[in-house]
Design an enzyme around this catalytic site. Structure first.
Site, PDB file in Angstrom:
ATOM      1  N   LYS A  55     -29.276  -8.469 -24.288  1.00 18.46           N
ATOM      2  CA  LYS A  55     -29.269  -7.712 -23.036  1.00 18.46           C
ATOM      3  C   LYS A  55     -28.865  -6.115 -23.192  1.00 18.46           C
ATOM      4  O   LYS A  55     -29.299  -5.278 -22.480  1.00 18.46           O
ATOM      5  CB  LYS A  55     -28.043  -8.379 -22.226  1.00 18.46           C
ATOM      6  CG  LYS A  55     -26.468  -7.775 -22.791  1.00 18.46           C
ATOM      7  CD  LYS A  55     -25.622  -8.473 -21.928  1.00 18.46           C
ATOM      8  CE  LYS A  55     -24.226  -8.655 -22.596  1.00 18.46           C
ATOM      9  NZ  LYS A  55     -23.481  -7.238 -22.963  1.00 18.46           N
ATOM     10  N   THR A  56     -28.239  -5.831 -24.425  1.00 16.01           N
ATOM     11  CA  THR A  56     -27.787  -4.472 -24.807  1.00 16.01           C
ATOM     12  C   THR A  56     -29.288  -3.818 -25.387  1.00 16.01           C
ATOM     13  O   THR A  56     -29.289  -2.528 -24.699  1.00 16.01           O
ATOM     14  CB  THR A  56     -26.993  -4.489 -25.991  1.00 16.01           C
ATOM     15  OG1 THR A  56     -25.732  -5.206 -25.669  1.00 16.01           O
ATOM     16  CG2 THR A  56     -26.509  -2.852 -26.091  1.00 16.01           C
ATOM     17  N   ASP A  60     -22.756  -2.862 -17.258  1.00 16.53           N
ATOM     18  CA  ASP A  60     -22.990  -4.133 -18.185  1.00 16.53           C
ATOM     19  C   ASP A  60     -21.970  -5.028 -17.734  1.00 16.53           C
ATOM     20  O   ASP A  60     -21.082  -4.896 -17.031  1.00 16.53           O
ATOM     21  CB  ASP A  60     -22.887  -3.481 -19.846  1.00 16.53           C
ATOM     22  CG  ASP A  60     -23.157  -4.464 -20.636  1.00 16.53           C
ATOM     23  OD1 ASP A  60     -23.785  -5.342 -20.435  1.00 16.53           O
ATOM     24  OD2 ASP A  60     -22.616  -4.152 -21.938  1.00 16.53           O
ATOM     25  N   GLU A  61     -22.209  -6.355 -18.040  1.00 21.53           N
ATOM     26  CA  GLU A  61     -21.187  -7.278 -18.127  1.00 21.53           C
ATOM     27  C   GLU A  61     -20.822  -7.630 -16.526  1.00 21.53           C
ATOM     28  O   GLU A  61     -19.751  -7.284 -16.033  1.00 21.53           O
ATOM     29  CB  GLU A  61     -19.907  -6.917 -18.678  1.00 21.53           C
ATOM     30  CG  GLU A  61     -20.087  -7.062 -20.183  1.00 21.53           C
ATOM     31  CD  GLU A  61     -20.397  -8.360 -21.005  1.00 21.53           C
ATOM     32  OE1 GLU A  61     -20.664  -9.356 -20.401  1.00 21.53           O
ATOM     33  OE2 GLU A  61     -20.071  -8.437 -22.187  1.00 21.53           O
ATOM     34  N   GLN A 102     -21.163 -16.566 -18.422  1.00 25.89           N
ATOM     35  CA  GLN A 102     -20.131 -15.889 -19.540  1.00 25.89           C
ATOM     36  C   GLN A 102     -19.149 -15.305 -18.725  1.00 25.89           C
ATOM     37  O   GLN A 102     -18.469 -14.346 -19.270  1.00 25.89           O
ATOM     38  CB  GLN A 102     -20.816 -15.094 -20.425  1.00 25.89           C
ATOM     39  CG  GLN A 102     -21.861 -15.817 -21.415  1.00 25.89           C
ATOM     40  CD  GLN A 102     -22.286 -14.947 -22.585  1.00 25.89           C
ATOM     41  OE1 GLN A 102     -21.518 -14.453 -23.547  1.00 25.89           O
ATOM     42  NE2 GLN A 102     -23.412 -14.364 -22.431  1.00 25.89           N
ATOM     43  N   ARG A 106     -21.678 -18.391 -29.831  1.00 25.59           N
ATOM     44  CA  ARG A 106     -21.243 -17.452 -30.846  1.00 25.59           C
ATOM     45  C   ARG A 106     -22.064 -17.657 -32.171  1.00 25.59           C
ATOM     46  O   ARG A 106     -22.398 -16.987 -33.167  1.00 25.59           O
ATOM     47  CB  ARG A 106     -20.050 -17.444 -31.137  1.00 25.59           C
ATOM     48  CG  ARG A 106     -19.236 -16.801 -29.923  1.00 25.59           C
ATOM     49  CD  ARG A 106     -19.497 -15.406 -29.472  1.00 25.59           C
ATOM     50  NE  ARG A 106     -20.537 -15.984 -27.892  1.00 25.59           N
ATOM     51  CZ  ARG A 106     -21.379 -15.210 -27.548  1.00 25.59           C
ATOM     52  NH1 ARG A 106     -21.411 -13.915 -27.926  1.00 25.59           N
ATOM     53  NH2 ARG A 106     -22.055 -15.492 -26.559  1.00 25.59           N
TER      54      ARG A 106
END
Length: 725
Positions: free
Chosen positions: A35-36, A220-221, A251, A607
DNA sequence: CGCCGCAGGCTTTTT
DNA sequence: GCCTGCGGCG
């Protein structure tokens, strides 16, 4: 125009997002789906292909770390052509806005930002001023309510209390706290956002200006935005701004602090013609790990729906270890880590993830014993340390005499004979005259309501601050701090401190000088009209710094699941998967909170790159007493064929404890009452359950019973009418 | 003022 | 079980 360098490295959905036509875009980006990468490439696309000027782009993140990472990546992607590009946190951007428009926002020119600790103290003072019974209304809850209201965009006048008289008390506290903040030129974190939102609302010309200026908004987020942040974005976007939102509803783990996952749906509803793109290809984890994550998260309702996949192989199965207790759990994990290191592995590859900070202790003890390097994330941050805040309080006071929070801190640290009696008079006077503590203290030092000694002490304190302010203006930041440390005698104060930590406190003060001498205000800071000092003070509060150093060194990382979001590790140990711990008891007891816990488990699983080990203990010491535990329901939600039991699970049907393995305290209780942990019992009103814990002896014996339908209860054995089943 | 002892609380965290 | 904060005492 050759755009291949922006698109070549992307998969089709990523490409679709990056090159999306003008308009609003929602990118649902699964864990590890890049995503980044999409965000940064989108910005580069806007600049290079759409020829959007960089200053028209505003990219918003939640943490400074994320903002820093984004800035770094953009610098590389755009080869340094990022002058004027706005990347920052919601709070950082709001802060700059308010510095620039303090007049229009009706706040003090050199306002200071209150951190959580300052806020707590101030609320407490306000409550004392109002004579609120702290036993009935806890300061904690007051702070929480105020922040929750601000996050909802509410001021005291717009809160309906008719149906809830007890709420009215908190509203009055809120009102009085607002007054105190206003007098002192103080803004807490939520206030930064609320003020800047109101600034735009009340000043259409200014709003129009910023709508014109920032017409490309990237967030973002997005799943972590709260009501106020969403409203802020919506207001700024207006009719013409284009919003590019990236998030993952799976998330969303910050609902408890006001984040609204629903904002993703609201975005689709409130903004016209949103194009949505799903990123589901995962570049991080093995097939097995993704299968487990998918199966687990599939149990949640109301998902937007995503299924992670990878072109990689299945990889290893997920190891599951059933430990006796938390000691055994830690021993097992550390043995595994030893093996990894002995076969040439790196400590950096490894993370131990847990639900609550208290769990780190057992691991730390054993890591120390085994002489393994480790780093615990979280905990106290540099600028939150008492000695640092003490030193900065003098600077704050020098910059703004009416900063009551700084006054309270500095006035008697180090002790200079201004005790509580004196301060109470100063405080009362300030309250009566609606003035700052500083003004009140100066008044008190001249009138005769105080004894001579107290008057002198107050007077010399005032002189000290004036001196710091007067001479300070000619000095650089570091010299100014040095001057504070010397003149206030803070340094001597800490040197004298013989509670064992004098050394580290002095080191921290030295480090403060280092940080200050390296500090340079950013172009944006200067642009917003901040002095070097104000910029530094704001920086200290808004970016409190890392909790612990040692970033680069090769060590095992310990952190909560919450702090692990956004990170990845070769090998992950997910520990303490027990009902009551993870999911936490509170989320089991309260309706509708289980899904967020499940998302937290999802975050934890995703993770791991190649190795995931899940542990749970059969008994655990929690809040002082030993509890019998059950494996987490989340563990049973992972398909069995993906799991590999490291030791055959002990049969849950008796005997639960071999005589030798049973801890002494439990054995005592067991013998006396004839009850064993794990004993099924029936209660006339609560129904059937199982004894999970016990403490006390004789007629004081209390047992904790986990009832099938009534939750967990502590019962005094002598009174509770329990039948053994 | 500063030390000591007791009571109560207790998930998660950033800004 | 451990930490924080408060109140009492020297």
């Amino acid at each position: 125009m050759d755009v291949s360098h922006l698109l070549d490295s992307l998969n089709p959905p990523q490409r679709e997002a990056v090159s999306a036509a003008p308009g609003h875009t929602l990118v649902l980006a699964g864990a590890g789906s890049g995503k980044t990468r999409v965000l940064t490439h989108r910005i580069a696309w806007l600049v290079e292909v759409e020829h959007v000027p960089v200053w028209a782009i505003l990219s918003v993140t939640f943490t400074n770390k994320a903002a820093g990472e984004m800035r770094g990546r953009l610098d590389r992607l755009l080869s340094g052509r990022t002058q004027g590009l706005n990347v920052g946190t919601f709070h950082g951007i709001a802060h700059r806005l308010l510095r620039r428009h303090w007049r229009e926002a009706q706040i003090s020119e050199n306002f200071q930002i209150l951190d959580a600790d300052d806020q707590r103290r101030l609320v407490k003072r306000v409550m004392q001023g109002l004579n609120v019974d702290e036993a009935r209304y806890s300061p904690r809850q007051a702070v929480w309510s105020i922040n929750a209201w601000k996050d909802e965009g509410k001021r005291p006048d717009s809160i309906e209390t008719r149906d809830h008289p007890s709420l009215a008390v908190f509203v009055e506290i809120y009102r009085a706290y607002e007054g105190a903040c206003h007098r002192g030129g103080l803004l807490d974190f939520a206030e930064l956002l609320l003020r800047s939102h109101e600034l735009w609302l009340h000043d259409p010309a200014l709003l129009a200006h910023y709508r014109e200026r920032w017409s490309y908004l990237l967030v973002d987020e997005f799943q972590d935005t709260n009501t106020l942040q969403y409203a802020w974005l919506r207001l700024l976007a207006g009719q013409h701004g284009q919003v590019f939102a990236v998030g993952d509803d799976d998330q969303a783990i910050y609902g408890w602090r006001g984040a609204r996952v629903e904002n993703i749906q609201h975005f689709l509803r409130d903004f016209p013609n949103v194009r949505s793109v799903r990123l589901e290809q995962n570049y991080r984890s093995s097939g097995t790990i993704l299968k487990a994550a998918n199966a687990l998260i599939a149990r949640n309702c109301d998902r937007l729906g995503k299924n992670l996949w990878t072109t990689d192989g299945a990889g290893q199965r997920i190891a599951v270890y059933t430990a006796y207790n938390e000691q055994d759990e830690a021993r097992f994990v550390i043995e595994r880590i030893r093996e990894h290191l002995d076969t040439g592995g790196q400590a950096n590859d490894i993370a131990i993830l847990y639900r609550s900070n208290a769990q780190s202790r057992t691991f730390e003890e054993q890591l120390v014993q085994q002489r393994l390097a480790y780093r615990v994330y979280g905990g106290q941050r540099f600028f939150e340390r008492a000695e640092i805040k003490d030193a900065l309080a003098y600077l704050r006071l020098a910059a703004n005499r009416h900063d009551d929070a700084a006054f309270e801190r500095a006035v008697n640290t180090p002790p200079r004979g201004i005790g509580d009696r004196t301060l109470d008079i100063v405080r009362r006077q300030a309250r009566d005259n609606n003035s700052s503590l500083w003004d009140s203290a100066n008044q008190a030092s001249t009138d005769l309501s105080l004894g001579g000694r107290a008057r002198n002490a107050l007077h010399s304190f005032a002189k000290l601050i004036e001196q710091l302010a007067g001479e300070g203006t000619r000095l650089g930041l570091a010299e100014q701090i040095e001057q504070v440390l010397a003149c206030s005698q803070l340094r001597e104060h800490y040197q004298r401190d013989r509670r064992g930590n004098a050394e580290s406190r002095l080191e921290n003060l030295d480090e403060l000088l280092n940080v200050a001498s390296r500090f340079e205000p950013t172009a944006e800071d200067l642009d917003a009209g901040l002095s070097e000092l104000s910029a530094f003070l704001a920086h200290a509060t808004l970016e409190a710094g890392e909790a612990q150093g040692g970033e680069g060194s090769d060590c095992v990382q310990l952190m909560t699941l919450h702090s692990a979001k956004g990170l990845e590790f070769q090998q992950v140990f997910l520990v303490g998967l027990e009902d009551g711990l993870f999911p936490s008891q509170k989320s089991i007891d309260e309706d509708g909170r289980l899904e967020e816990e499940r998302r937290l488990a999802y975050v934890g699983i995703t993770r791991a790159r190649s190795h995931l080990t899940i542990c749970h203990a059969e008994s655990r010491r929690l809040h002082g007493s030993v509890m019998m535990t059950r494996p987490s329901r989340f563990l049973t939600e992972i398909p069995a064929e993906l799991l590999d039991e490291v030791r055959p699970r002990v049969q849950r049907t008796r005997p639960l404890w071999s005589h030798a393995a049973r801890p002494a305290r439990l054995r005592d209780t067991g013998n006396e009452s004839g009850l064993q942990l794990g004993q099924p019992v029936r209660h006339p009103s609560f129904g059937d359950g199982v004894v999970v814990s016990a403490e006390g002896t004789g007629k004081h014996t209390r047992v904790q019973v986990r009832f099938e339908n009534a939750g967990s209860k502590w019962l005094v054995l002598a009174f509770a009418k329990l039948t053994l089943l």
